[in-house]
Design a protein around this motif. Structure first.
Motif, PDB file in Angstrom:
ATOM      1  N   MET A  41       0.355  -1.461   0.466  1.00  0.00           N
ATOM      2  CA  MET A  41       0.036  -0.586   0.118  1.00  0.00           C
ATOM      3  C   MET A  41       1.230   1.042   0.103  1.00  0.00           C
ATOM      4  O   MET A  41       0.716   2.295  -0.615  1.00  0.00           O
ATOM      5  CB  MET A  41      -0.980  -0.517   1.138  1.00  0.00           C
ATOM      6  CG  MET A  41      -2.380   1.328   1.218  1.00  0.00           C
ATOM      7  SD  MET A  41      -2.948   0.785   2.688  1.00  0.00           S
ATOM      8  CE  MET A  41      -3.306  -0.795   2.866  1.00  0.00           C
ATOM      9  N   ALA A  42       2.017   1.042   0.998  1.00  0.00           N
ATOM     10  CA  ALA A  42       2.871   2.480   0.783  1.00  0.00           C
ATOM     11  C   ALA A  42       3.438   2.174  -1.038  1.00  0.00           C
ATOM     12  O   ALA A  42       3.492   3.530  -1.103  1.00  0.00           O
ATOM     13  CB  ALA A  42       3.930   2.706   1.862  1.00  0.00           C
ATOM     14  N   PHE A  43       3.739   2.023  -1.194  1.00  0.00           N
ATOM     15  CA  PHE A  43       4.852   1.784  -2.519  1.00  0.00           C
ATOM     16  C   PHE A  43       3.872   2.103  -4.119  1.00  0.00           C
ATOM     17  O   PHE A  43       3.460   3.313  -4.597  1.00  0.00           O
ATOM     18  CB  PHE A  43       4.501   0.351  -3.030  1.00  0.00           C
ATOM     19  CG  PHE A  43       6.259   0.275  -2.472  1.00  0.00           C
ATOM     20  CD1 PHE A  43       7.843   0.629  -2.670  1.00  0.00           C
ATOM     21  CD2 PHE A  43       6.698  -0.549  -1.651  1.00  0.00           C
ATOM     22  CE1 PHE A  43       8.788   1.155  -2.774  1.00  0.00           C
ATOM     23  CE2 PHE A  43       8.444  -0.880  -1.331  1.00  0.00           C
ATOM     24  CZ  PHE A  43       9.106  -0.672  -1.920  1.00  0.00           C
ATOM     25  N   ASP A  44       2.262   1.487  -3.485  1.00  0.00           N
ATOM     26  CA  ASP A  44       1.230   2.635  -4.205  1.00  0.00           C
ATOM     27  C   ASP A  44       0.463   3.786  -4.268  1.00  0.00           C
ATOM     28  O   ASP A  44       1.047   3.986  -4.943  1.00  0.00           O
ATOM     29  CB  ASP A  44      -0.216   1.122  -4.150  1.00  0.00           C
ATOM     30  CG  ASP A  44      -0.679   1.431  -5.055  1.00  0.00           C
ATOM     31  OD1 ASP A  44      -1.084   1.472  -6.578  1.00  0.00           O
ATOM     32  OD2 ASP A  44      -2.267   1.980  -4.649  1.00  0.00           O
ATOM     33  N   THR A  45       0.320   4.492  -2.747  1.00  0.00           N
ATOM     34  CA  THR A  45       0.864   5.533  -2.812  1.00  0.00           C
ATOM     35  C   THR A  45       1.286   6.588  -3.066  1.00  0.00           C
ATOM     36  O   THR A  45       1.423   7.403  -3.876  1.00  0.00           O
ATOM     37  CB  THR A  45       0.077   5.867  -0.886  1.00  0.00           C
ATOM     38  OG1 THR A  45      -1.141   4.344  -0.913  1.00  0.00           O
ATOM     39  CG2 THR A  45       0.018   7.074  -0.935  1.00  0.00           C
ATOM     40  N   PHE A  46       2.988   6.161  -2.445  1.00  0.00           N
ATOM     41  CA  PHE A  46       4.014   6.308  -3.285  1.00  0.00           C
ATOM     42  C   PHE A  46       4.145   6.808  -4.649  1.00  0.00           C
ATOM     43  O   PHE A  46       4.689   8.139  -5.470  1.00  0.00           O
ATOM     44  CB  PHE A  46       5.284   6.377  -2.950  1.00  0.00           C
ATOM     45  CG  PHE A  46       6.785   6.830  -2.381  1.00  0.00           C
ATOM     46  CD1 PHE A  46       6.644   8.214  -2.186  1.00  0.00           C
ATOM     47  CD2 PHE A  46       7.359   6.404  -4.183  1.00  0.00           C
ATOM     48  CE1 PHE A  46       7.441   8.973  -2.280  1.00  0.00           C
ATOM     49  CE2 PHE A  46       8.672   7.419  -4.533  1.00  0.00           C
ATOM     50  CZ  PHE A  46       9.292   9.136  -3.750  1.00  0.00           C
ATOM     51  N   THR A  47       4.008   5.652  -5.347  1.00  0.00           N
ATOM     52  CA  THR A  47       4.203   5.538  -6.461  1.00  0.00           C
ATOM     53  C   THR A  47       3.118   6.478  -7.806  1.00  0.00           C
ATOM     54  O   THR A  47       3.438   7.747  -8.305  1.00  0.00           O
ATOM     55  CB  THR A  47       4.493   4.659  -7.131  1.00  0.00           C
ATOM     56  OG1 THR A  47       3.620   3.851  -6.651  1.00  0.00           O
ATOM     57  CG2 THR A  47       6.296   3.502  -6.981  1.00  0.00           C
ATOM     58  N   ARG A  48       2.084   6.587  -7.218  1.00  0.00           N
ATOM     59  CA  ARG A  48       1.084   7.538  -7.198  1.00  0.00           C
ATOM     60  C   ARG A  48       1.016   8.844  -7.163  1.00  0.00           C
ATOM     61  O   ARG A  48       0.417   9.362  -8.457  1.00  0.00           O
ATOM     62  CB  ARG A  48      -0.228   6.915  -7.102  1.00  0.00           C
ATOM     63  CG  ARG A  48      -1.219   5.479  -7.982  1.00  0.00           C
ATOM     64  CD  ARG A  48      -1.874   5.585  -7.550  1.00  0.00           C
ATOM     65  NE  ARG A  48      -2.045   3.383  -7.852  1.00  0.00           N
ATOM     66  CZ  ARG A  48      -2.798   2.857  -8.693  1.00  0.00           C
ATOM     67  NH1 ARG A  48      -3.019   4.066 -10.195  1.00  0.00           N
ATOM     68  NH2 ARG A  48      -2.278   1.787  -9.058  1.00  0.00           N
ATOM     69  N   GLN A  49       1.523   9.690  -6.058  1.00  0.00           N
ATOM     70  CA  GLN A  49       1.613  10.483  -5.684  1.00  0.00           C
ATOM     71  C   GLN A  49       2.461  11.409  -6.199  1.00  0.00           C
ATOM     72  O   GLN A  49       2.778  12.303  -6.199  1.00  0.00           O
ATOM     73  CB  GLN A  49       1.367  10.576  -3.902  1.00  0.00           C
ATOM     74  CG  GLN A  49       0.173  10.126  -4.082  1.00  0.00           C
ATOM     75  CD  GLN A  49      -0.196  10.340  -2.449  1.00  0.00           C
ATOM     76  OE1 GLN A  49       0.409  10.785  -1.558  1.00  0.00           O
ATOM     77  NE2 GLN A  49      -1.146   9.750  -2.015  1.00  0.00           N
ATOM     78  N   ALA A  50       3.537   9.975  -5.911  1.00  0.00           N
ATOM     79  CA  ALA A  50       5.271  10.937  -6.240  1.00  0.00           C
ATOM     80  C   ALA A  50       5.541  10.885  -7.794  1.00  0.00           C
ATOM     81  O   ALA A  50       7.308  10.959  -8.216  1.00  0.00           O
ATOM     82  CB  ALA A  50       5.984  10.478  -5.144  1.00  0.00           C
ATOM     83  N   TRP A  51       5.060  10.470  -8.706  1.00  0.00           N
ATOM     84  CA  TRP A  51       5.561  10.156  -9.880  1.00  0.00           C
ATOM     85  C   TRP A  51       6.444  10.986 -10.903  1.00  0.00           C
ATOM     86  O   TRP A  51       7.682  10.823 -11.061  1.00  0.00           O
ATOM     87  CB  TRP A  51       4.944   9.154 -10.229  1.00  0.00           C
ATOM     88  CG  TRP A  51       3.828  10.071 -11.437  1.00  0.00           C
ATOM     89  CD1 TRP A  51       2.587  10.980 -10.994  1.00  0.00           C
ATOM     90  CD2 TRP A  51       4.154  10.685 -12.191  1.00  0.00           C
ATOM     91  NE1 TRP A  51       2.242  11.391 -11.466  1.00  0.00           N
ATOM     92  CE2 TRP A  51       2.996  12.016 -12.388  1.00  0.00           C
ATOM     93  CE3 TRP A  51       5.315  10.818 -13.569  1.00  0.00           C
ATOM     94  CZ2 TRP A  51       2.797  12.218 -13.598  1.00  0.00           C
ATOM     95  CZ3 TRP A  51       4.831  11.779 -14.632  1.00  0.00           C
ATOM     96  CH2 TRP A  51       3.701  12.580 -14.760  1.00  0.00           C
TER      97      TRP A  51
END
Length: 169
Positions: free
Chosen positions: A42-52
């Motif tokens: 979930m952390a990787f999913d949130t991070f990559t979507r928000q900080a790409w």
């Protein structure tokens, strides 16, 4: 041949999976991974979507092989992940060099990175590339919902020029 470029928004799922696979490999030394794998995903999913927009990727033969991020676009490399099948091929070194060059271009004199204190492979990799340990701590990670031991490493990228008067000795 490796290609280094900025991430694209449509790559976030692939970036999440690369990060998760690399994280799982790194966590083998730590243990107790099963209970926090879903939190990590979930952390990787949130991070990559928000900080790409802050992510730099490396491709090998047109396939995404790893990525690094500078979440605040400062000297801190907030994430650095090479997909396990692509590790030990020089891709991490190439990606790190490119990220460090960006840090210098943006006016910073040093680079910083943090990792799990027991991630021996990562600590060794960064030390091999001139990073030195500056601190060790244990703190609660809201992303993983547990206390994590971390180590902070720093590398000076631009040496201060020594100003002298008269002929150098």
């Amino acid at each position: 041949m490796a290609t280094i470029r900025s991430a694209r928004e449509n790559e976030t799922e692939t970036l999440r999976e690369i990060g998760l696979r690399a994280w799982e490999k790194a966590m083998l030394n730590v243990g107790e991974m099963a209970g926090i794998r879903d939190n990590a995903r979930m952390a990787f999913d949130t991070f990559t979507r928000q900080a790409w927009l802050t992510i730099t990727v490396i491709e090998q033969g047109g396939i995404l092989a790893g990525w690094a991020a500078r979440e605040a676009l400062d000297e801190l490399i907030s994430d650095f992940w090479i997909d396990p099948p692509f590790q030990h091929q020089g891709l991490g070194s190439a990606l790190l060099s490119a990220v460090e060059a960006d840090i210098v271009r943006q006016g910073f004199d040093s680079a910083r990175i943090e990792t799990h204190a027991r991630n021996d492979e990562a600590v060794s990799f960064f030390e091999k590339h001139g990073y030195r340990i500056h601190w060790l701590s244990a703190a609660y990670s809201p992303k993983l919902d547990r206390e994590i031991q971390s180590v902070g490493l720093t590398k000076v990228l631009v040496e201060d020029e020594v100003e002298t008067y008269g002929p150098g000795l």
